[in-house]
Design a protein around this motif. Structure first.
Motif, short mmCIF file in Angstrom:
data_model
loop_
_atom_site.label_atom_id
_atom_site.label_comp_id
_atom_site.label_asym_id
_atom_site.label_seq_id
_atom_site.Cartn_x
_atom_site.Cartn_y
_atom_site.Cartn_z
N PHE A 29 3.61 -1.11 9.76
CA PHE A 29 2.40 -0.80 8.98
C PHE A 29 1.98 -2.04 8.21
O PHE A 29 2.81 -2.69 7.57
CB PHE A 29 2.68 0.34 7.98
CG PHE A 29 2.71 1.69 8.62
CD1 PHE A 29 1.65 2.57 8.47
CD2 PHE A 29 3.79 2.09 9.39
CE1 PHE A 29 1.67 3.81 9.07
CE2 PHE A 29 3.82 3.33 9.99
CZ PHE A 29 2.75 4.19 9.84
N LYS A 30 0.69 -2.33 8.27
CA LYS A 30 0.12 -3.41 7.45
C LYS A 30 -1.03 -2.78 6.67
O LYS A 30 -2.00 -2.29 7.23
CB LYS A 30 -0.40 -4.55 8.33
CG LYS A 30 -0.98 -5.69 7.51
CD LYS A 30 -1.40 -6.84 8.39
CE LYS A 30 -1.93 -7.98 7.55
NZ LYS A 30 -2.35 -9.12 8.40
N VAL A 31 -0.87 -2.76 5.35
CA VAL A 31 -1.85 -2.14 4.47
C VAL A 31 -2.48 -3.24 3.62
O VAL A 31 -1.78 -3.95 2.90
CB VAL A 31 -1.21 -1.07 3.56
CG1 VAL A 31 -2.25 -0.40 2.68
CG2 VAL A 31 -0.45 -0.04 4.38
N THR A 32 -3.80 -3.39 3.74
CA THR A 32 -4.51 -4.37 2.93
C THR A 32 -5.51 -3.65 2.05
O THR A 32 -6.14 -2.68 2.47
CB THR A 32 -5.24 -5.41 3.79
OG1 THR A 32 -6.12 -4.74 4.69
CG2 THR A 32 -4.27 -6.26 4.59
N SER A 33 -5.65 -4.14 0.83
CA SER A 33 -6.61 -3.58 -0.10
C SER A 33 -7.47 -4.71 -0.64
O SER A 33 -6.95 -5.72 -1.11
CB SER A 33 -5.89 -2.86 -1.25
OG SER A 33 -6.83 -2.37 -2.17
N LYS A 34 -8.78 -4.52 -0.54
CA LYS A 34 -9.74 -5.50 -1.05
C LYS A 34 -10.71 -4.78 -1.97
O LYS A 34 -10.95 -3.59 -1.82
CB LYS A 34 -10.51 -6.16 0.09
CG LYS A 34 -9.64 -6.97 1.01
CD LYS A 34 -10.45 -7.59 2.12
CE LYS A 34 -9.53 -8.41 3.01
NZ LYS A 34 -10.25 -9.03 4.11
N PRO B 28 -9.06 -9.90 -2.33
CA PRO B 28 -7.86 -9.14 -2.02
C PRO B 28 -7.18 -8.61 -3.28
O PRO B 28 -7.13 -9.29 -4.30
CB PRO B 28 -6.96 -10.15 -1.29
CG PRO B 28 -7.49 -11.48 -1.65
CD PRO B 28 -8.93 -11.32 -2.01
N LEU B 29 -6.68 -7.38 -3.19
CA LEU B 29 -5.98 -6.75 -4.31
C LEU B 29 -4.47 -6.72 -4.06
O LEU B 29 -3.69 -7.11 -4.91
CB LEU B 29 -6.49 -5.34 -4.53
CG LEU B 29 -8.00 -5.20 -4.79
CD1 LEU B 29 -8.41 -3.74 -4.83
CD2 LEU B 29 -8.37 -5.93 -6.06
N PHE B 30 -4.09 -6.22 -2.87
CA PHE B 30 -2.67 -6.24 -2.51
C PHE B 30 -2.52 -6.25 -1.00
O PHE B 30 -3.44 -5.92 -0.26
CB PHE B 30 -1.88 -5.09 -3.14
CG PHE B 30 -2.17 -3.72 -2.57
CD1 PHE B 30 -1.60 -3.30 -1.37
CD2 PHE B 30 -2.96 -2.83 -3.26
CE1 PHE B 30 -1.85 -2.04 -0.86
CE2 PHE B 30 -3.21 -1.55 -2.76
CZ PHE B 30 -2.66 -1.16 -1.56
N LEU B 31 -1.33 -6.64 -0.57
CA LEU B 31 -0.95 -6.63 0.84
C LEU B 31 0.45 -6.04 0.93
O LEU B 31 1.36 -6.49 0.23
CB LEU B 31 -0.96 -8.05 1.41
CG LEU B 31 -0.37 -8.21 2.82
CD1 LEU B 31 -1.19 -7.43 3.84
CD2 LEU B 31 -0.31 -9.69 3.19
N LEU B 32 0.61 -5.03 1.78
CA LEU B 32 1.90 -4.39 2.00
C LEU B 32 2.19 -4.43 3.49
O LEU B 32 1.35 -4.05 4.30
CB LEU B 32 1.88 -2.95 1.50
CG LEU B 32 3.19 -2.17 1.59
CD1 LEU B 32 3.27 -1.17 0.46
CD2 LEU B 32 3.36 -1.46 2.90
N GLU B 33 3.37 -4.89 3.86
CA GLU B 33 3.81 -4.87 5.25
C GLU B 33 5.16 -4.19 5.31
O GLU B 33 6.07 -4.55 4.56
CB GLU B 33 3.89 -6.28 5.82
CG GLU B 33 2.53 -6.95 5.90
CD GLU B 33 2.60 -8.38 6.39
OE1 GLU B 33 1.75 -8.74 7.21
OE2 GLU B 33 3.50 -9.13 5.94
N LEU B 34 5.28 -3.21 6.20
CA LEU B 34 6.51 -2.44 6.34
C LEU B 34 6.84 -2.28 7.81
O LEU B 34 6.01 -1.83 8.59
CB LEU B 34 6.35 -1.05 5.69
CG LEU B 34 7.47 -0.04 5.93
CD1 LEU B 34 8.78 -0.52 5.31
CD2 LEU B 34 7.08 1.33 5.40
N ASP B 35 8.05 -2.70 8.19
CA ASP B 35 8.60 -2.41 9.52
C ASP B 35 9.72 -1.41 9.29
O ASP B 35 10.72 -1.72 8.63
CB ASP B 35 9.17 -3.67 10.18
CG ASP B 35 8.10 -4.68 10.56
OD1 ASP B 35 6.91 -4.45 10.25
OD2 ASP B 35 8.46 -5.71 11.16
#
Length: 169
Positions: free
Chosen positions: A74-79, A86-93
């Motif tokens: 999952f790659k979650v980006t918030s702008k 950009p506000l945050f970036l989350l990457e989860l494997d």
């Protein structure tokens, strides 16, 4: 013997193999969270987040019979909607090990990429929610992922990639 209409002359239909699936283990393979707002010291209260979620899947057979590893990425980006900052970036494997028996070989690939990720999705959702909350944002409760639709899109994409470009005369 009289035919009972199903073409097997009264014999019981052959029984389908019993599908057995067991989750043997789950784990976070990789996790990254960047709070870009805090890093840059942005204090603008007029933030309207635009959140994008990208999902990809990987599955492979393990050395032990009937065991498979499925990794959901999952790659979650918030702008900010206003200025695209950009506000945050989350990457989860997120990985899971499954023991699977009774699934016909021709149905194993879709089973691994649809049913297995569906089984562990609630755990992924909770991790994403917790990490965004702990990272200084409201908890992000992502929508349920339609793994069947993702699988069909990937099959379509692969089919189109294999078709050579047609020449215009």
């Amino acid at each position: 013997m009289a035919d009972n209409g199903n073409g097997n002359n009264g014999a019981a239909p052959p029984e389908a193999p019993q599908v057995r699936m067991q989750v043997l283990g789950q784990y976070v393979r990789d996790l990254s969270f960047e709070n870009i707002v805090a890093q840059k010291g942005i204090t603008n209260a007029e933030v309207q987040p635009d959140i994008q979620v990208q999902v990809s899947l990987d599955a492979r057979k393990r050395a032990v019979d009937h065991q498979y590893e499925v990794v959901s990425k999952f790659k979650v980006t918030s702008k900010n909607k206003a200025d695209q900052a950009p506000l945050f970036l989350l990457e989860l494997d997120y990985g899971a090990i499954f023991h699977i028996e009774g699934v016909p070989e021709e149905q194993l690939h879709p089973f691994l990429l649809i049913e297995c990720p569906r089984m562990v999705f609630p755990f992924i959702r909770r991790i994403i929610s917790d990490v965004t909350r702990d990272g200084g944002f409201p908890p992000l409760n992502i929508d349920t992922v339609d793994y069947l639709s993702l699988y069909r899109q990937e099959l379509s994409r692969r089919a189109q990639a294999q078709v050579p470009a047609q020449q215009v005369s």
